[in-house]
Write a protein that holds these residues in place. Structure first.
Motif, PDB file in Angstrom:
ATOM      1  N   VAL A 186      49.282 105.930  40.668  1.00  0.00           N
ATOM      2  CA  VAL A 186      47.912 106.408  40.835  1.00  0.00           C
ATOM      3  C   VAL A 186      47.963 107.876  41.250  1.00  0.00           C
ATOM      4  O   VAL A 186      48.726 108.248  42.143  1.00  0.00           O
ATOM      5  N   ILE A 187      47.167 108.685  40.582  1.00  0.00           N
ATOM      6  CA  ILE A 187      47.013 110.094  40.965  1.00  0.00           C
ATOM      7  C   ILE A 187      45.633 110.258  41.585  1.00  0.00           C
ATOM      8  O   ILE A 187      44.627 110.008  40.926  1.00  0.00           O
ATOM      9  N   GLY A 333      54.272 105.504  44.358  1.00  0.00           N
ATOM     10  CA  GLY A 333      53.288 105.304  43.309  1.00  0.00           C
ATOM     11  C   GLY A 333      51.945 105.960  43.538  1.00  0.00           C
ATOM     12  O   GLY A 333      51.077 105.912  42.669  1.00  0.00           O
ATOM     13  N   LEU A 334      51.739 106.593  44.701  1.00  0.00           N
ATOM     14  CA  LEU A 334      50.460 107.264  44.993  1.00  0.00           C
ATOM     15  C   LEU A 334      50.723 108.745  45.225  1.00  0.00           C
ATOM     16  O   LEU A 334      51.493 109.114  46.116  1.00  0.00           O
ATOM     17  N   THR A 335      50.084 109.595  44.423  1.00  0.00           N
ATOM     18  CA  THR A 335      50.307 111.043  44.501  1.00  0.00           C
ATOM     19  C   THR A 335      48.972 111.758  44.566  1.00  0.00           C
ATOM     20  O   THR A 335      48.018 111.392  43.866  1.00  0.00           O
ATOM     21  N   VAL A 355      49.967 118.796  37.254  1.00  0.00           N
ATOM     22  CA  VAL A 355      51.209 118.664  36.491  1.00  0.00           C
ATOM     23  C   VAL A 355      52.301 118.020  37.353  1.00  0.00           C
ATOM     24  O   VAL A 355      53.026 117.127  36.904  1.00  0.00           O
ATOM     25  N   ALA A 356      52.414 118.469  38.606  1.00  0.00           N
ATOM     26  CA  ALA A 356      53.430 117.895  39.499  1.00  0.00           C
ATOM     27  C   ALA A 356      53.185 116.401  39.705  1.00  0.00           C
ATOM     28  O   ALA A 356      54.129 115.595  39.701  1.00  0.00           O
ATOM     29  N   ALA A 361      54.360 110.565  38.354  1.00  0.00           N
ATOM     30  CA  ALA A 361      53.887 109.298  37.793  1.00  0.00           C
ATOM     31  C   ALA A 361      54.744 108.885  36.598  1.00  0.00           C
ATOM     32  O   ALA A 361      55.101 107.713  36.447  1.00  0.00           O
ATOM     33  N   LEU A 362      55.080 109.835  35.734  1.00  0.00           N
ATOM     34  CA  LEU A 362      55.898 109.524  34.561  1.00  0.00           C
ATOM     35  C   LEU A 362      57.290 109.031  34.963  1.00  0.00           C
ATOM     36  O   LEU A 362      57.844 108.106  34.365  1.00  0.00           O
ATOM     37  N   THR A 363      57.840 109.688  36.003  1.00  0.00           N
ATOM     38  CA  THR A 363      59.157 109.253  36.490  1.00  0.00           C
ATOM     39  C   THR A 363      59.104 107.813  36.995  1.00  0.00           C
ATOM     40  O   THR A 363      59.992 107.010  36.714  1.00  0.00           O
TER      41      THR A 363
END
Length: 366
Positions: A186-187, A333-335, A355-356, A361-363
């Motif tokens: 989750v972003i 998982g939370l950014t 972007v960061a 999340a992609l990783t």
């Protein structure tokens, strides 16, 4: 990706801000540029040169960057106010102090007393002395939003306001009135101060200070009768930040109707100003806006057919002198990804954090 730069990195002339870019109303007339020029004494000019030299030295240090994270490190200038820094350097010119105060209000919604010296210096040192730009569109960053939606519309779910984010084993459950999702990542791109209200387990209030902000769109009829305008138009010693002409990029020779976007960052105690912003009716702000603009445009009331006002209670995070360390809330998982993490409301900061967060999340998903 959006076609704003060519292969050599040159900006698309269609979207680079056309000339004249900015002007200042000072002592009863307009001058080009926002650095005060009219009626300055020799001492005022000497202090402007001294200020430019101080900024040039800070720019050369490469500590003042956009995005901030590329160059920032702990600095004692974060612990004193912009006013104290000017005092230390004996920069007493009223014109110079207005100029630096305007910069702090413009990027941070903060006065010389509220913004840190580091933040005030960053406004100038992170930019080239002579910039080519900015990019601008009649609809502002809405132009960018539409270009992104052209690529991503199938992956965007609208009318689904999230009201809860909660741990669900190794995943996160995201809940809205219309749907519930379990996500590996989750972003949180909303303003960070909302986190305690939405995220289970985020119990500590976010120690960020936010300035309230007022924006008004004025529909201008018979615009040429008010004279030539620039893109950015600022009135010296005004409580506002002036206005931007939304139709500036249009290439027609005569524009009978225009829209001016007027900006007002409410400095001072944020809670007091938020209450004022919420309590006062539309007519109160209308009169303040028109009285302010009448200083430079005495016949403004004859040309305004509509005023649309937007009140934003937490518009800009202040990089204040008493700034606490950023809250650390690391959960797998939370950014977080809002520009307020940087302390200034710049598009480039939002882009950087977005972007960061996407890379994290992609990783995790991979």
């Amino acid at each position: 990706e959006l076609g704003l730069l060519d292969a050599q990195g040159h900006g698309n002339e269609r979207w680079l801000c056309h000339s004249p870019q900015e002007r200042l109303f000072l002592h009863g007339r307009w001058q080009a540029g926002l650095d005060p020029e009219i009626a300055l004494t020799a001492e005022d000019r000497r202090q402007f040169r001294q200020f430019d030299e101080l900024i040039a030295a800070q720019r050369a240090s490469r500590r003042y960057t956009i995005p901030l994270e590329l160059g920032r490190r702990p600095d004692p200038l974060e612990r004193i106010s912009a006013r104290a820094w000017l005092d230390q350097n004996k920069l007493t010119s009223a014109y110079l102090r207005w100029h630096v105060n305007y910069a702090c209000r413009d990027d941070y919604g903060a006065s010389l007393d509220d913004a840190s010296a580091w933040a005030a210096i960053h406004y100038f040192a992170a930019r080239e002395h002579e910039e080519r730009g900015p990019f601008t569109w009649p609809e502002g960053n809405g132009w960018i939003l539409r270009r992104l939606l052209e690529k991503l519309a199938r992956q965007v779910e609208t009318n689904a306001m999230v009201h809860r984010i909660a741990p669900a084993g190794r995943r996160w459950r995201v809940e809205s009135e219309r749907l519930s999702l379990d996500a590996d990542a989750v972003i949180f791109a909303a303003p960070t101060f909302l986190a305690p209200y939405l995220i289970d387990g985020f119990s500590t209030p976010v120690p960020f200070e936010y300035s309230p902000w007022l924006t008004a769109n004025l529909t201008i009829e018979n615009a040429p009768d008010l004279g030539e305008t620039a893109w950015d138009n600022v009135i010296y010693d005004s409580p506002s930040l002036g206005y931007v002409v939304a139709t500036h990029q249009q290439v027609t020779s005569i524009q009978h109707r225009s829209v001016w976007t007027y900006y007002w960052a409410l400095t001072g105690d944020p809670l007091t100003q938020r209450r004022r912003l919420l309590a006062q009716p539309w007519g109160y702000w209308r009169d303040l806006i028109l009285n302010d603009l009448a200083r430079a445009h005495p016949r403004i009331r004859q040309h305004v057919s509509r005023i649309d006002i937007m009140r934003i209670g937490h518009a800009m995070r202040r990089p204040s002198v008493k700034r606490a360390e950023d809250p650390i809330f690391h959960r797998p998982g939370l950014t977080f990804a809002n520009s307020d993490l940087s302390g200034c409301s710049l598009f480039e900061e939002a882009q950087f954090h977005g972007v960061a967060a996407a890379q994290k999340a992609l990783t995790r998903v991979a």
